[in-house]
Design a protein around this motif. Structure first.
Motif, PDB file in Angstrom:
ATOM      1  N   MET A   1     -14.094 -16.264  10.320  1.00 23.18           N
ATOM      2  CA  MET A   1     -13.473 -14.549   9.838  1.00 23.18           C
ATOM      3  C   MET A   1     -14.595 -13.696   9.753  1.00 23.18           C
ATOM      4  N   SER A   2     -14.114 -12.097  10.521  1.00 29.68           N
ATOM      5  CA  SER A   2     -15.389 -11.148  10.485  1.00 29.68           C
ATOM      6  C   SER A   2     -14.552 -10.804   8.721  1.00 29.68           C
ATOM      7  N   LYS A   3     -15.660  -9.758   8.996  1.00 32.72           N
ATOM      8  CA  LYS A   3     -15.791  -8.722   6.790  1.00 32.72           C
ATOM      9  C   LYS A   3     -15.035  -8.100   7.291  1.00 32.72           C
ATOM     10  N   PHE A   4     -14.735  -7.996   8.281  1.00 35.18           N
ATOM     11  CA  PHE A   4     -13.888  -6.822   8.732  1.00 35.18           C
ATOM     12  C   PHE A   4     -12.130  -7.269   8.311  1.00 35.18           C
ATOM     13  N   MET A   5     -12.229  -8.445   9.590  1.00 34.68           N
ATOM     14  CA  MET A   5     -10.959  -9.054   8.937  1.00 34.68           C
ATOM     15  C   MET A   5     -10.495  -9.412   7.346  1.00 34.68           C
ATOM     16  N   GLU A   6     -11.747  -9.843   7.275  1.00 35.26           N
ATOM     17  CA  GLU A   6     -11.534 -10.400   6.180  1.00 35.26           C
ATOM     18  C   GLU A   6     -10.905  -9.316   4.566  1.00 35.26           C
ATOM     19  N   VAL A   7     -11.452  -8.613   4.955  1.00 30.96           N
ATOM     20  CA  VAL A   7     -10.759  -6.416   4.330  1.00 30.96           C
ATOM     21  C   VAL A   7      -9.165  -6.832   4.374  1.00 30.96           C
ATOM     22  N   ALA A   8      -8.803  -6.523   5.718  1.00 32.87           N
ATOM     23  CA  ALA A   8      -7.485  -6.519   5.524  1.00 32.87           C
ATOM     24  C   ALA A   8      -6.364  -7.533   5.156  1.00 32.87           C
ATOM     25  N   ALA A   9      -7.443  -8.898   5.409  1.00 32.84           N
ATOM     26  CA  ALA A   9      -7.360  -9.733   4.480  1.00 32.84           C
ATOM     27  C   ALA A   9      -5.889  -9.921   3.009  1.00 32.84           C
ATOM     28  N   ASN A  10      -7.276  -8.975   2.866  1.00 34.38           N
ATOM     29  CA  ASN A  10      -7.046  -8.714   1.123  1.00 34.38           C
ATOM     30  C   ASN A  10      -6.950  -8.300   0.688  1.00 34.38           C
ATOM     31  N   ARG A  11      -6.190  -7.038   1.103  1.00 35.45           N
ATOM     32  CA  ARG A  11      -5.417  -5.931   0.725  1.00 35.45           C
ATOM     33  C   ARG A  11      -3.918  -5.886  -0.207  1.00 35.45           C
ATOM     34  N   ASP A  12      -3.284  -5.341  -1.094  1.00 35.62           N
ATOM     35  CA  ASP A  12      -2.256  -5.369  -1.434  1.00 35.62           C
ATOM     36  C   ASP A  12      -1.714  -4.437  -0.746  1.00 35.62           C
ATOM     37  N   TYR A  13      -1.133  -5.322   0.373  1.00 34.60           N
ATOM     38  CA  TYR A  13      -0.043  -4.395   0.860  1.00 34.60           C
ATOM     39  C   TYR A  13       1.288  -3.670   0.120  1.00 34.60           C
ATOM     40  N   SER A  14       1.649  -3.725  -1.889  1.00 39.21           N
ATOM     41  CA  SER A  14       2.551  -3.438  -2.054  1.00 39.21           C
ATOM     42  C   SER A  14       2.264  -2.365  -2.278  1.00 39.21           C
ATOM     43  N   LYS A  15       1.246  -1.686  -2.026  1.00 35.55           N
ATOM     44  CA  LYS A  15       0.726  -0.192  -2.428  1.00 35.55           C
ATOM     45  C   LYS A  15       0.143   0.723  -1.057  1.00 35.55           C
ATOM     46  N   GLU A  16       0.249   2.069  -1.045  1.00 23.76           N
ATOM     47  CA  GLU A  16       0.645   2.775   0.317  1.00 23.76           C
ATOM     48  C   GLU A  16      -1.197   2.910  -0.423  1.00 23.76           C
ATOM     49  N   TRP A  17      -1.849   2.854   1.601  1.00 24.55           N
ATOM     50  CA  TRP A  17      -2.891   2.737   1.226  1.00 24.55           C
ATOM     51  C   TRP A  17      -2.966   4.247   2.526  1.00 24.55           C
ATOM     52  N   GLN A  18      -2.822   5.339   2.634  1.00 25.80           N
ATOM     53  CA  GLN A  18      -2.488   6.314   3.474  1.00 25.80           C
ATOM     54  C   GLN A  18      -3.186   7.337   3.012  1.00 25.80           C
ATOM     55  N   ALA A  19      -4.150   8.391   3.637  1.00 24.66           N
ATOM     56  CA  ALA A  19      -4.559   9.194   3.166  1.00 24.66           C
ATOM     57  C   ALA A  19      -3.489  10.606   2.966  1.00 24.66           C
ATOM     58  N   PRO A  20      -3.188  10.774   1.720  1.00 21.35           N
ATOM     59  CA  PRO A  20      -2.234  12.235   1.820  1.00 21.35           C
ATOM     60  C   PRO A  20      -2.608  13.112   2.871  1.00 21.35           C
ATOM     61  N   GLY A  21      -1.710  13.395   3.416  1.00 27.70           N
ATOM     62  CA  GLY A  21      -1.552  14.984   4.661  1.00 27.70           C
ATOM     63  C   GLY A  21      -2.722  13.903   6.022  1.00 27.70           C
ATOM     64  N   SER A  22      -2.674  12.572   5.846  1.00 29.71           N
ATOM     65  CA  SER A  22      -3.386  11.951   7.509  1.00 29.71           C
ATOM     66  C   SER A  22      -1.669  11.863   8.401  1.00 29.71           C
ATOM     67  N   PHE A  23      -1.822  11.301   9.492  1.00 28.83           N
ATOM     68  CA  PHE A  23      -1.042  11.780  10.265  1.00 28.83           C
ATOM     69  C   PHE A  23      -0.389  10.196   9.642  1.00 28.83           C
ATOM     70  N   PRO A  24      -0.475   9.208  10.015  1.00 27.72           N
ATOM     71  CA  PRO A  24       0.084   8.077   9.677  1.00 27.72           C
ATOM     72  C   PRO A  24       0.759   7.763   7.530  1.00 27.72           C
ATOM     73  N   TRP A  25       0.145   8.986   6.778  1.00 29.36           N
ATOM     74  CA  TRP A  25       0.626   9.351   5.782  1.00 29.36           C
ATOM     75  C   TRP A  25       2.517  10.084   6.031  1.00 29.36           C
ATOM     76  N   ILE A  26       1.694  11.001   6.488  1.00 30.66           N
ATOM     77  CA  ILE A  26       3.012  12.318   6.977  1.00 30.66           C
ATOM     78  C   ILE A  26       3.890  11.399   8.064  1.00 30.66           C
ATOM     79  N   PHE A  27       3.841  10.656   8.232  1.00 32.02           N
ATOM     80  CA  PHE A  27       4.765   9.315   9.644  1.00 32.02           C
ATOM     81  C   PHE A  27       5.581   8.686   8.058  1.00 32.02           C
ATOM     82  N   GLN A  28       5.199   8.046   7.659  1.00 32.00           N
ATOM     83  CA  GLN A  28       5.659   7.323   5.987  1.00 32.00           C
ATOM     84  C   GLN A  28       6.546   8.073   5.457  1.00 32.00           C
ATOM     85  N   ARG A  29       6.513   8.900   4.769  1.00 36.46           N
ATOM     86  CA  ARG A  29       7.174  10.128   4.622  1.00 36.46           C
ATOM     87  C   ARG A  29       9.237   9.935   4.495  1.00 36.46           C
ATOM     88  N   PRO A  30       9.600   9.941   3.504  1.00 33.30           N
ATOM     89  CA  PRO A  30      10.911   8.853   3.298  1.00 33.30           C
ATOM     90  C   PRO A  30      11.450  10.787   4.007  1.00 33.30           C
TER      91      PRO A  30
END
Length: 359
Positions: A1-30
């Motif tokens: 497994m690549s080091k980049f994939m290892e980072v993805a595999a070990n994230r705590d996805y119960s937390k929000e990860w996107q940068a406030p104000g970014s397009f993903p963050w804006i799309f995710q808002r209720p």
């Protein structure tokens, strides 16, 4: 497994990860619920996307929820300068409001070696379930839920190696290129299945793959049909088999590809602004495909001017029931946008009640 994939595999996805104000963050808002409509907003949106006689003309983006998983690392997470799980180096361009691959970045030495060198993401290692539960909690159940499926089969090719080399592969390695696109279609099917299984109800897929410049498509129609279309259609066939509508995001003046878009089962295209002629699209293909066209609201317009502009838009583009209105206001003035949204709903509801002889 690549080091980049290892980072993805070990994230705590119960937390929000996107940068406030970014397009993903804006799309995710209720979003606040939309009340008082004769049918559910999601049902009307789907009717328009599929050409099934909507009750009103949807206000694009405002009336939908975007499913943008943190756990799908097609871009860096968070979306700031860094690497995705393919090992592609991205950089944020603030003036463009988005990310591009860092110039001359490459993940393999040469396209001819992709089978030996390219490390494919291992999706079994990623906690889609936890991320899916988190994202679902922010979605309005009345709106359509649309999975933002970024980095299509061609885009991923020219993110892995420089753009010029990607184009040369069409001429120098056509058979190897077909194998790459088909394997990429396998990956897109596998990753999209993860979304369908873990993120609750998904009504449609917004598939991203840019195919052109401001003048024309990158490829001749013959080359598109032979080398882009087969793998793309196989992925889109999977989406259709799951009962979802398909919207295409494809920047460039790509009108030449519309007959093939229709063959691939694409229901809806939001063409790049100002280079694809709305009147031509509406007149030529408006009964076969749904389009999103912009309505530009000037910041100095009064309420009467805004409401008249909306009525003119509906009168001009409403006849086939296959246009959504993208209300755009300079300086993002929410008061002006709210006036336009109000008029769009009420006027188009009357328009379609008369057009479809509804009581």
């Amino acid at each position: 497994m690549s080091k980049f994939m290892e980072v993805a595999a070990n994230r705590d996805y119960s937390k929000e990860w996107q940068a406030p104000g970014s397009f993903p963050w804006i799309f995710q808002r209720p979003k606040e619920p939309i009340a008082g409509r004769p049918i559910r907003v999601k049902d009307n949106y789907t009717r328009c996307a599929k050409g099934e006689q909507p009750y009103w003309m949807p206000a694009y983006f405002y009336e939908s929820n975007i499913v943008w998983p943190d756990a799908m690392e097609e871009h860096p997470v968070p979306e700031v300068d860094g690497y995705d799980w393919w090992g592609v180096n991205w950089m944020m361009v603030e003036s463009a409001g988005g990310m591009i691959t860092k110039p001359e970045t490459r993940t393999i030495a040469d396209f001819s070696n992709w089978k030996a060198e390219l490390e494919w993401p291992d999706l079994s290692r990623v906690d889609f379930k936890t991320d899916g539960q988190k994202i679902q909690n922010m979605l309005d159940p009345d709106r359509p839920h649309i999975y933002e499926c970024v980095e299509g089969v061609f885009e991923r090719l020219h993110e892995l190696i420089p753009f010029g080399e990607s184009l040369m592969a069409f001429y120098e390695e056509p058979e190897l290129l077909e194998e790459f696109f088909q394997k990429m279609a396998d990956y897109k099917i596998e990753s999209t299945k993860k979304v369908f299984e873990n993120y609750g109800r998904v009504d449609g897929v917004l598939y991203h793959d840019d195919w052109g410049t401001q003048r024309a498509g990158f490829f001749s129609n013959e080359m598109f049909r032979e080398q882009i279309m087969p793998a793309t259609k196989r992925f889109l066939d999977y989406v259709k088999s799951q009962g979802k509508f398909i919207e295409l995001h494809s920047c460039g003046k790509n009108i030449q590809y519309i007959p093939m878009m229709l063959e691939m089962g694409i229901d809806m295209w939001t063409p790049q602004l100002f280079i694809n002629e709305p009147d031509f699209l509406h007149t030529t293909y408006g009964k076969d495909m749904t389009f999103t066209f912009p309505l530009m609201i000037a910041p100095d317009w009064n309420e009467d001017q805004i409401r008249q502009a909306v009525r003119d838009f509906v009168d001009h583009f409403g006849e086939n029931g296959r246009v959504m209105c993208w209300i755009m206001v300079e300086n993002f003035d929410q008061k002006l946008e709210a006036i336009a949204q109000d008029e769009l709903y009420h006027y188009s509801l009357k328009y379609y009640n008369k057009l479809y002889d509804r009581k």
